[in-house]
Design a protein around this motif. Structure first.
Motif, PDB file in Angstrom:
ATOM      1  N   ALA A 133       0.831  -1.206   0.000  1.00 41.46           N
ATOM      2  CA  ALA A 133       0.000   0.000   0.000  1.00 41.46           C
ATOM      3  C   ALA A 133       0.867   1.258   0.000  1.00 41.46           C
ATOM      4  O   ALA A 133       0.563   2.248  -0.681  1.00 41.46           O
ATOM      5  CB  ALA A 133      -0.936   0.001   1.202  1.00 41.46           C
ATOM      6  N   ALA A 134       1.969   1.221   0.745  1.00 48.63           N
ATOM      7  CA  ALA A 134       2.873   2.366   0.792  1.00 48.63           C
ATOM      8  C   ALA A 134       3.506   2.616  -0.570  1.00 48.63           C
ATOM      9  O   ALA A 134       3.553   3.760  -1.059  1.00 48.63           O
ATOM     10  CB  ALA A 134       3.965   2.123   1.836  1.00 48.63           C
ATOM     11  N   GLU A 135       3.990   1.561  -1.203  1.00 47.70           N
ATOM     12  CA  GLU A 135       4.668   1.709  -2.484  1.00 47.70           C
ATOM     13  C   GLU A 135       3.716   2.208  -3.568  1.00 47.70           C
ATOM     14  O   GLU A 135       4.055   3.108  -4.348  1.00 47.70           O
ATOM     15  CB  GLU A 135       5.277   0.372  -2.897  1.00 47.70           C
ATOM     16  N   ILE A 136       2.499   1.664  -3.611  1.00 47.55           N
ATOM     17  CA  ILE A 136       1.545   2.066  -4.641  1.00 47.55           C
ATOM     18  C   ILE A 136       1.061   3.490  -4.401  1.00 47.55           C
ATOM     19  O   ILE A 136       0.932   4.282  -5.336  1.00 47.55           O
ATOM     20  CB  ILE A 136       0.370   1.074  -4.683  1.00 47.55           C
ATOM     21  N   SER A 137       0.808   3.842  -3.142  1.00 49.36           N
ATOM     22  CA  SER A 137       0.390   5.210  -2.822  1.00 49.36           C
ATOM     23  C   SER A 137       1.471   6.207  -3.220  1.00 49.36           C
ATOM     24  O   SER A 137       1.183   7.266  -3.789  1.00 49.36           O
ATOM     25  CB  SER A 137       0.094   5.327  -1.323  1.00 49.36           C
ATOM     26  N   TYR A 138       2.719   5.865  -2.924  1.00 48.76           N
ATOM     27  CA  TYR A 138       3.847   6.726  -3.290  1.00 48.76           C
ATOM     28  C   TYR A 138       3.923   6.895  -4.805  1.00 48.76           C
ATOM     29  O   TYR A 138       4.106   8.000  -5.311  1.00 48.76           O
ATOM     30  CB  TYR A 138       5.139   6.108  -2.751  1.00 48.76           C
ATOM     31  N   ASP A 139       3.747   5.787  -5.532  1.00 46.37           N
ATOM     32  CA  ASP A 139       3.801   5.855  -6.993  1.00 46.37           C
ATOM     33  C   ASP A 139       2.678   6.702  -7.572  1.00 46.37           C
ATOM     34  O   ASP A 139       2.813   7.279  -8.664  1.00 46.37           O
ATOM     35  CB  ASP A 139       3.734   4.439  -7.591  1.00 46.37           C
ATOM     36  N   MET A 140       1.562   6.777  -6.862  1.00 47.13           N
ATOM     37  CA  MET A 140       0.420   7.587  -7.312  1.00 47.13           C
ATOM     38  C   MET A 140       0.585   9.059  -6.958  1.00 47.13           C
ATOM     39  O   MET A 140      -0.262   9.876  -7.318  1.00 47.13           O
ATOM     40  CB  MET A 140      -0.875   7.053  -6.705  1.00 47.13           C
ATOM     41  N   GLY A 141       1.654   9.399  -6.244  1.00 54.11           N
ATOM     42  CA  GLY A 141       1.913  10.802  -5.921  1.00 54.11           C
ATOM     43  C   GLY A 141       1.586  11.208  -4.508  1.00 54.11           C
ATOM     44  O   GLY A 141       1.860  12.343  -4.098  1.00 54.11           O
ATOM     45  N   ALA A 142       0.970  10.305  -3.741  1.00 51.37           N
ATOM     46  CA  ALA A 142       0.632  10.638  -2.357  1.00 51.37           C
ATOM     47  C   ALA A 142       1.898  10.732  -1.513  1.00 51.37           C
ATOM     48  O   ALA A 142       2.943  10.163  -1.852  1.00 51.37           O
ATOM     49  CB  ALA A 142      -0.306   9.583  -1.782  1.00 51.37           C
TER      50      ALA A 142
END
Length: 417
Positions: free
Chosen positions: A227-236
């Motif tokens: 969840a952290a990695e995907i959120s980061y990739d989305m710009g969050a």
């Protein structure tokens, strides 16, 4: 009389009853849903490495198959009981119906302590369990999957044993398998990814730009780290993460790829130089837009719920929010994505795996992820609509969506007169 606040089966029954009453459905709906259609208890004998025979109790419960074959995990744990498995099967009915999957809820388990078993003993136990339940499971009957203390290797042994019994490869029997024997791409990351997709949709409903949101994540295992990695990739901006030993906080945001590499090398979060130490309890109360409790149950309680400042709480763990805390957060206007949706990415991609097994046509990881987002986003939108219609928590709204869908299927099939 058993305490309904402690007995999971009684709690599940109460949730179904409240949903039926809220929707104004005929009492017959609850009468059917309050008990599993079928419950099996089997003896599972196997030979220990020293040549002695040991027998464990095994369980398989099929709650409701109005929407299709039953589906649900198989756990190996010393605390497994029939009431627990019944409750888990009922909750799987909610998950599957909420996601629009053509499944009812199922669940199974063996009451054993795997830490006391060798790998060869676990294999023999797994094969004997499948032999014991082979007549009541199947790709179009009841489809197991990994759960507590089970994994792709155990699923591989089980599907092999069932295939031997049938005299043909039957990969569609079980999901969560290794990719080389019919597993699906994207299955390992599905739960964390699905949590992000559901949260992104709710943020959209609430007018929050997910790409500009600040996120704190309790738990940095498979669900939390993905969840952290995907959120980061989305710009969050992921400003805080933690594991059982404590956490890290950087109000300017943590470079998640860099942190993942640090953890890979050092096998821990502690000591990461670009964030300050923070406790798990402090992380939960940070001023963020989104909080992902993705560690253990009962982390948000009546004691700390008044101090929660996130606008959205997305449950990646099972039961991280107590019922008392749920009410407090609802009264504060904090939206809680319940675990029944928040961590349902796994069963959704398990459905995709089953479809691929049945058709013998396998999808790329991009295709799997695209379909996962469609299913999670649609379920979140429908749940939010039900929340607005009845003015209830998203947790209760999940039951309303699911029970309405199951009742409709039962009505068309002539189960309700």
């Amino acid at each position: 009389m058993a305490d309904s606040s402690l007995n999971p089966f009684l709690r599940a029954q109460q949730a179904f009853k409240e949903a039926v009453e809220t929707l104004g459905l005929e009492p017959a709906v609850y009468e059917i849903l309050k008990q599993p259609l079928r419950s099996f208890e089997v003896a599972v004998p196997f030979i220990r490495d020293d040549g002695t025979l040991q027998v464990f109790n095994g369980y398989r419960v099929q709650h409701n198959d109005a929407l299709g074959p039953t589906k649900g995990g198989l756990r190996f744990h010393s605390s497994v009981t029939m009431d627990e498995v019944k409750a888990l099967a009922m909750w799987m009915s909610v998950k599957c119906a909420l996601l629009g999957l053509p499944y009812g809820g199922g669940k199974g388990g063996i009451a054993c302590d795997v830490d006391q078993l060798s790998e060869s003993e676990i294999e023999r136990l797994s094969r004997e369990y499948i032999r014991a339940v082979s007549l009541v499971i199947g790709p179009d009957k009841d489809i197991p999957a990994p759960d507590v203390s089970t994994n792709p290797q155990i699923m591989a042994w089980m599907v092999d044993e069932y295939s031997r019994i049938r005299g043909e490869n039957t990969f569609g029997l079980i999901t969560g398998k290794p990719i080389v024997i019919g597993g699906s791409a994207g299955r390992v990351e599905a739960t964390g990814r699905g949590l992000v997709f559901a949260t992104k949709q709710l943020a959209k409903e609430l007018g929050i730009d997910f790409a500009k949101s600040r996120i704190a994540i309790q738990g940095f295992g498979n669900v939390g780290s993905v969840a952290a990695e995907i959120s980061y990739d989305m710009g969050a901006s992921v400003v805080a993460v933690s594991d059982k030993d404590g956490g890290l906080y950087n109000p300017a945001g943590i470079n998640i790829p860099d942190l993942l590499e640090y953890k890979r090398i050092n096998r821990r979060l502690q000591g990461y130089p670009h964030a300050e130490p923070i406790s798990n309890s402090e992380l939960l109360e940070l001023p963020v837009d989104i909080l992902f409790p993705a560690a253990l149950e009962n982390q948000i309680t009546a004691d700390n719920a008044p101090n929660i400042r996130a606008r959205i709480v997305g449950e990646g763990a099972n039961g991280p929010t107590t019922p008392e805390a749920d009410r407090i957060l609802f009264d504060k206007g904090i939206m809680v994505i319940p675990d029944v949706l928040g961590n349902s990415g796994g069963v959704t991609v398990s459905y995709f795996e089953w479809v691929q097994n049945q058709t013998r046509f396998y999808w790329s990881e991009d295709e799997v992820n695209q379909r996962l987002e469609e299913y999670m986003s649609r379920a979140m939108a429908q749940m939010h609509t039900m929340h607005e219609r009845f003015g209830v928590t998203l947790r209760k709204a999940a039951y309303l969506v699911a029970v309405e869908r199951i009742a409709q299927a039962m009505r068309y099939r002539g189960w309700l007169k």
